[in-house]
Design a protein around this motif. Structure first.
Motif, short mmCIF file in Angstrom:
data_model
loop_
_atom_site.label_atom_id
_atom_site.label_comp_id
_atom_site.label_asym_id
_atom_site.label_seq_id
_atom_site.Cartn_x
_atom_site.Cartn_y
_atom_site.Cartn_z
N UNK A 147 0.84 -1.17 0.00
CA UNK A 147 0.00 0.00 0.00
C UNK A 147 0.90 1.24 0.00
N UNK A 148 0.56 2.23 -0.79
CA UNK A 148 1.29 3.49 -0.86
C UNK A 148 0.66 4.50 0.09
N UNK A 149 1.51 5.19 0.82
CA UNK A 149 1.02 6.21 1.74
C UNK A 149 1.73 7.52 1.45
N UNK A 150 0.98 8.54 1.10
CA UNK A 150 1.58 9.85 0.84
C UNK A 150 2.31 10.40 2.06
N UNK A 151 1.86 10.01 3.25
CA UNK A 151 2.49 10.50 4.47
C UNK A 151 3.94 10.05 4.60
N UNK A 152 4.32 8.99 3.89
CA UNK A 152 5.69 8.46 3.99
C UNK A 152 6.55 8.81 2.78
N UNK A 153 6.09 9.76 1.98
CA UNK A 153 6.90 10.22 0.85
C UNK A 153 8.06 11.07 1.35
N UNK A 154 9.07 11.20 0.50
CA UNK A 154 10.25 11.99 0.82
C UNK A 154 9.88 13.46 1.01
N UNK A 155 10.75 14.19 1.66
CA UNK A 155 10.57 15.62 1.88
C UNK A 155 10.36 16.33 0.53
N UNK A 156 9.46 17.28 0.52
CA UNK A 156 9.26 18.13 -0.65
C UNK A 156 10.20 19.32 -0.50
N UNK A 157 11.17 19.41 -1.40
CA UNK A 157 12.16 20.48 -1.32
C UNK A 157 11.82 21.69 -2.18
N UNK A 158 10.57 21.80 -2.59
CA UNK A 158 10.10 23.00 -3.26
C UNK A 158 11.01 23.47 -4.38
N UNK A 159 11.50 24.70 -4.27
CA UNK A 159 12.33 25.30 -5.33
C UNK A 159 13.65 24.58 -5.53
N UNK A 160 14.05 23.73 -4.62
CA UNK A 160 15.29 22.97 -4.76
C UNK A 160 15.10 21.68 -5.57
N UNK A 161 13.86 21.25 -5.73
CA UNK A 161 13.59 19.99 -6.44
C UNK A 161 14.23 20.01 -7.83
N UNK A 162 14.85 18.91 -8.20
CA UNK A 162 15.44 18.75 -9.51
C UNK A 162 16.79 19.42 -9.71
N UNK A 208 22.74 24.15 -5.68
CA UNK A 208 22.00 24.69 -4.54
C UNK A 208 22.96 25.36 -3.58
N UNK A 209 24.08 24.70 -3.30
CA UNK A 209 25.06 25.25 -2.36
C UNK A 209 25.58 26.61 -2.84
N UNK A 210 25.80 26.76 -4.14
CA UNK A 210 26.29 28.03 -4.69
C UNK A 210 25.21 29.11 -4.67
N UNK A 211 23.98 28.76 -5.05
CA UNK A 211 22.89 29.73 -5.16
C UNK A 211 22.28 30.12 -3.82
N UNK A 212 22.30 29.19 -2.88
CA UNK A 212 21.56 29.38 -1.63
C UNK A 212 22.38 28.85 -0.45
N UNK A 268 15.66 24.70 9.52
CA UNK A 268 15.63 24.76 8.06
C UNK A 268 14.22 25.07 7.55
N UNK A 269 14.13 26.00 6.58
CA UNK A 269 12.86 26.32 5.94
C UNK A 269 13.13 26.92 4.58
N UNK A 270 12.39 26.48 3.59
CA UNK A 270 12.45 27.03 2.24
C UNK A 270 11.23 27.93 2.03
#
Length: 135
Positions: free
Chosen positions: A1-16, A22-26, A40-42
């Motif tokens: 069974x898939x559970x959205x609650x156990x998905x990886x962290x959503x890194x927003x603007x850092x995704x991809x 990221x280290x250079x830009x932010x 930590x907060x994006x």
């Protein structure tokens, strides 16, 4: 069974993005990600505290509904670190303390009544065995 609650962290603007980019830009938030995860907060995405608030109630629900059975949870690094920090009783500020969570590493926790025993944490012994056998 898939559970959205156990998905990886959503890194927003850092995704991809690549970690080095990221280290250079932010650099300030990049350092916070690794050194002060509890702060930590994006601008978009999730904080570690938000992931913790999403993951731990689901873990407790799974355990409560499967007493006396074996449970397998397959997920990603941040979620594994948060789950294991919970079982260790560690603070979010210590999230990145060893062990390192390698891809496909194993963690095993035995739960007996109110007692939780960590049997494996970030175990990669199956990698070593496979590497040795391949030579």
């Amino acid at each position: 069974m898939r559970l959205d609650q156990l998905k990886e962290i959503n890194l927003g603007e850092w995704e991809g993005q690549i970690q080095e980019e990221i280290e250079k830009k932010d650099p300030e938030r990049f350092e916070s990600f690794w050194k002060t995860p509890h702060l930590f907060k994006l601008n978009s995405g999730e904080s570690f505290a938000e992931v913790q608030n999403r993951v731990l109630p689901e873990l407790k629900n799974i355990v409560r509904n499967h007493i006396g059975t074996n449970i397998l949870i397959v997920t990603h690094t941040v979620v594994v670190k948060i789950l294991m920090a919970y079982f260790e009783g560690s603070a979010l500020s210590d999230l990145w303390n060893p062990p390192y969570i390698h891809p496909a590493c194993l963690c095993k926790v035995e739960i007996e009544e109110d007692k939780q025993i960590i049997c494996l944490h970030g175990d990669i012994s199956h990698f070593k065995q496979q590497i040795i056998e391949s030579y």
